[in-house]
Design a protein around this motif. Structure first.
Motif, PDB file in Angstrom:
ATOM      1  N   GLY A   1       0.783  -1.230   0.000  1.00 19.34           N
ATOM      2  CA  GLY A   1       0.000   0.000   0.000  1.00 19.34           C
ATOM      3  C   GLY A   1       0.809   1.270   0.000  1.00 19.34           C
ATOM      4  N   SER A   2       2.113   1.192   0.267  1.00 23.59           N
ATOM      5  CA  SER A   2       2.952   2.380   0.285  1.00 23.59           C
ATOM      6  C   SER A   2       4.383   2.007  -0.080  1.00 23.59           C
ATOM      7  CB  SER A   2       2.915   3.058   1.652  1.00 23.59           C
ATOM      8  OG  SER A   2       3.462   2.205   2.646  1.00 23.59           O
ATOM      9  N   GLY A   3       5.152   3.031  -0.474  1.00 18.24           N
ATOM     10  CA  GLY A   3       6.537   2.779  -0.827  1.00 18.24           C
ATOM     11  C   GLY A   3       7.160   4.010  -1.460  1.00 18.24           C
ATOM     12  N   PRO A   4       8.436   3.931  -1.823  1.00 16.78           N
ATOM     13  CA  PRO A   4       9.107   5.048  -2.484  1.00 16.78           C
ATOM     14  C   PRO A   4       8.476   5.358  -3.840  1.00 16.78           C
ATOM     15  CG  PRO A   4      10.681   3.399  -1.716  1.00 16.78           C
ATOM     16  CD  PRO A   4       9.336   2.783  -1.621  1.00 16.78           C
ATOM     17  N   GLY A   5       8.611   6.602  -4.279  1.00 21.37           N
ATOM     18  CA  GLY A   5       8.000   7.025  -5.531  1.00 21.37           C
ATOM     19  C   GLY A   5       8.938   6.893  -6.720  1.00 21.37           C
ATOM     20  N   ILE A   6       8.407   6.372  -7.822  1.00 18.21           N
ATOM     21  CA  ILE A   6       9.172   6.197  -9.064  1.00 18.21           C
ATOM     22  C   ILE A   6       8.348   6.734 -10.228  1.00 18.21           C
ATOM     23  CG2 ILE A   6      10.249   4.566 -10.672  1.00 18.21           C
ATOM     24  CD1 ILE A   6      11.727   4.656  -8.081  1.00 18.21           C
ATOM     25  N   ILE A   7       8.981   7.503 -11.101  1.00 19.70           N
ATOM     26  CA  ILE A   7       8.358   7.939 -12.345  1.00 19.70           C
ATOM     27  C   ILE A   7       8.886   7.082 -13.484  1.00 19.70           C
ATOM     28  CG2 ILE A   7       8.175   9.843 -14.003  1.00 19.70           C
ATOM     29  CD1 ILE A   7       8.240  11.748 -11.640  1.00 19.70           C
ATOM     30  N   VAL A   8       7.981   6.559 -14.292  1.00 18.74           N
ATOM     31  CA  VAL A   8       8.312   5.721 -15.446  1.00 18.74           C
ATOM     32  C   VAL A   8       7.995   6.526 -16.704  1.00 18.74           C
ATOM     33  CG1 VAL A   8       7.892   3.544 -16.636  1.00 18.74           C
ATOM     34  CG2 VAL A   8       7.685   3.660 -14.129  1.00 18.74           C
ATOM     35  N   ILE A   9       8.989   6.721 -17.573  1.00 23.30           N
ATOM     36  CA  ILE A   9       8.801   7.603 -18.720  1.00 23.30           C
ATOM     37  C   ILE A   9       8.812   6.789 -20.015  1.00 23.30           C
ATOM     38  CG2 ILE A   9       9.497   9.739 -19.822  1.00 23.30           C
ATOM     39  CD1 ILE A   9      10.975  10.505 -17.298  1.00 23.30           C
ATOM     40  N   GLN A  10       7.768   6.980 -20.777  1.00 21.50           N
ATOM     41  CA  GLN A  10       7.448   6.183 -21.965  1.00 21.50           C
ATOM     42  C   GLN A  10       8.483   6.303 -23.079  1.00 21.50           C
ATOM     43  OE1 GLN A  10       3.946   8.726 -22.593  1.00 21.50           O
ATOM     44  NE2 GLN A  10       4.697   9.118 -24.664  1.00 21.50           N
ATOM     45  N   GLU A  11       8.477   5.306 -23.957  1.00 16.14           N
ATOM     46  CA  GLU A  11       9.176   5.385 -25.230  1.00 16.14           C
ATOM     47  C   GLU A  11       8.350   6.222 -26.212  1.00 16.14           C
ATOM     48  OE1 GLU A  11      11.361   1.209 -25.833  1.00 16.14           O
ATOM     49  OE2 GLU A  11       9.287   1.026 -25.214  1.00 16.14           O
TER      50      GLU A  11
ATOM     51  N   CYS B   1      14.324   4.980 -24.353  1.00 11.78           N
ATOM     52  CA  CYS B   1      14.314   5.654 -25.654  1.00 11.78           C
ATOM     53  C   CYS B   1      14.049   7.148 -25.432  1.00 11.78           C
ATOM     54  CB  CYS B   1      13.292   4.983 -26.553  1.00 11.78           C
ATOM     55  SG  CYS B   1      13.148   5.612 -28.243  1.00 11.78           S
ATOM     56  N   MET B   2      13.010   7.712 -25.998  1.00 14.01           N
ATOM     57  CA  MET B   2      12.639   9.104 -25.726  1.00 14.01           C
ATOM     58  C   MET B   2      12.545   9.357 -24.230  1.00 14.01           C
ATOM     59  SD  MET B   2       9.117  11.130 -26.712  1.00 14.01           S
ATOM     60  CE  MET B   2       8.159  10.391 -25.352  1.00 14.01           C
ATOM     61  N   GLY B   3      12.005   8.395 -23.495  1.00 14.21           N
ATOM     62  CA  GLY B   3      11.866   8.535 -22.054  1.00 14.21           C
ATOM     63  C   GLY B   3      13.194   8.569 -21.327  1.00 14.21           C
ATOM     64  N   GLY B   4      14.210   7.924 -21.878  1.00 10.16           N
ATOM     65  CA  GLY B   4      15.532   7.994 -21.282  1.00 10.16           C
ATOM     66  C   GLY B   4      16.105   9.400 -21.351  1.00 10.16           C
ATOM     67  N   GLY B   5      15.866  10.076 -22.476  1.00 13.78           N
ATOM     68  CA  GLY B   5      16.273  11.471 -22.583  1.00 13.78           C
ATOM     69  C   GLY B   5      15.551  12.337 -21.574  1.00 13.78           C
TER      70      GLY B   5
ATOM     71  N   PRO C   1      18.343   6.126 -17.209  1.00 13.63           N
ATOM     72  CA  PRO C   1      18.005   6.161 -18.632  1.00 13.63           C
ATOM     73  C   PRO C   1      18.396   4.868 -19.339  1.00 13.63           C
ATOM     74  CG  PRO C   1      20.045   7.351 -18.260  1.00 13.63           C
ATOM     75  CD  PRO C   1      19.583   6.864 -16.913  1.00 13.63           C
ATOM     76  N   PHE C   2      17.462   4.309 -20.085  1.00 14.04           N
ATOM     77  CA  PHE C   2      17.755   3.208 -20.998  1.00 14.04           C
ATOM     78  C   PHE C   2      17.854   3.787 -22.410  1.00 14.04           C
ATOM     79  CE2 PHE C   2      16.714   0.485 -17.568  1.00 14.04           C
ATOM     80  CZ  PHE C   2      16.950  -0.840 -17.917  1.00 14.04           C
ATOM     81  N   TYR C   3      19.057   3.691 -23.002  1.00 17.47           N
ATOM     82  CA  TYR C   3      19.320   4.163 -24.368  1.00 17.47           C
ATOM     83  C   TYR C   3      18.550   5.444 -24.701  1.00 17.47           C
ATOM     84  CZ  TYR C   3      15.844   0.345 -24.378  1.00 17.47           C
ATOM     85  OH  TYR C   3      14.821  -0.523 -24.050  1.00 17.47           O
ATOM     86  N   GLY C   4      18.788   6.479 -23.854  1.00 19.83           N
ATOM     87  CA  GLY C   4      18.048   7.731 -23.971  1.00 19.83           C
ATOM     88  C   GLY C   4      18.393   8.509 -25.230  1.00 19.83           C
ATOM     89  N   VAL C   5      17.371   8.934 -25.941  1.00 17.54           N
ATOM     90  CA  VAL C   5      17.522   9.723 -27.157  1.00 17.54           C
ATOM     91  C   VAL C   5      16.457  10.821 -27.164  1.00 17.54           C
ATOM     92  CG1 VAL C   5      18.436   7.785 -28.491  1.00 17.54           C
ATOM     93  CG2 VAL C   5      15.983   8.211 -28.487  1.00 17.54           C
ATOM     94  N   GLY C   6      16.472  11.623 -28.203  1.00 17.52           N
ATOM     95  CA  GLY C   6      15.352  12.517 -28.443  1.00 17.52           C
ATOM     96  C   GLY C   6      15.564  13.953 -28.016  1.00 17.52           C
TER      97      GLY C   6
END
Length: 236
Positions: free
Chosen positions: A33-43, A122-126, A144-149
């Motif tokens: 029900g609770s935990g640290p916050g993480i933002i996941v950014i799309q490709e 990808c785009m989200g890594g940038g 970042p995973f292979y961040g571009v864009g």
């Protein structure tokens, strides 16, 4: 052809110099029900099933995970269309949505951390690196995973987060030499903890939807395990 994402389940306020409007995204909470916050950014494909699954995996690992929908509800599985959709997202607007997502998580009753982590592909890594550079101490871990864009920063002086990068040696969109230069630049300009890993794979090797034919399950799992461990250690 572009279609609507089925994965929006929350809204949040966006910062603006003049008005405050609304962002959208997908939020997943852990079994506890609770935990640290993480933002996941799309490709560049949008808020797809894959990004939802990544968000759910993080929630299952104990995080409150939020994937902001940077395309306003649209996804695609066509590369040419994805490139066009990415080109129509100004870096400043993406950053504004991510700033709103950051503040939303930090104020959320289920988030136990005083900072957030960010992971993107990808785009989200940038955009992960842009978010870390712009939000300073609000972001404690950037992956970042292979961040571009369009959002890849020109300078990293604002980065306070520890950075763990995952890049591909056969990446035609962001060659290894360029990634190594970026690694050195982040380390020099930010003074933060920086570690990049380089995999014998192509761009998007982590995406099991395999839309460009480069998915590598073994390397994807290795990179994921490293990233998840890193986020657990850094985001408090």
């Amino acid at each position: 052809m572009a279609e609507k994402t089925p994965h929006q389940n929350i809204t949040f306020q966006l910062p603006s110099a003049e008005v405050t409007d609304t962002g959208h995204g997908y939020l997943a909470t852990p079994p506890s029900g609770s935990g640290p916050g993480i933002i996941v950014i799309q490709e560049w494909w949008g808020l797809t099933d894959h990004i939802k699954e990544v968000t759910d995996r993080l929630a299952a690992s104990g995080f409150v995970a939020l994937a902001p929908d940077l395309y306003g509800g649209w996804i695609t599985h066509d590369g040419e269309e994805a490139g066009e959709m990415m080109s129509k997202l100004p870096a400043e607007e993406g950053a504004r949505q991510l700033a709103g997502a950051t503040d939303f998580l930090l104020a959320h009753q289920d988030v136990t951390s005083t900072s957030v982590g960010a992971i993107g592909f990808c785009m989200g890594g940038g955009f992960v690196l842009a978010l870390a550079a712009q939000q300073g101490e609000k972001v404690s871990a950037a992956v970042p995973f292979y961040g571009v864009g369009q959002a890849v920063p020109e300078t990293y002086t604002g980065v306070k987060a520890a950075v763990q990068g995952h890049y591909a040696k056969q990446d035609q969109m962001y060659p290894e030499e360029q990634a190594r230069q970026q690694e050195a630049q982040i380390r020099e300009e930010s003074g933060a903890e920086v570690e990049f890993f380089y995999y014998d794979a192509g761009h998007a090797f982590h995406n099991d939807e395999n839309l460009i034919g480069t998915y590598d399950p073994e390397l994807a799992q290795l990179a994921w395990d490293r990233a998840a461990d890193f986020l657990r250690k850094q985001v408090k």
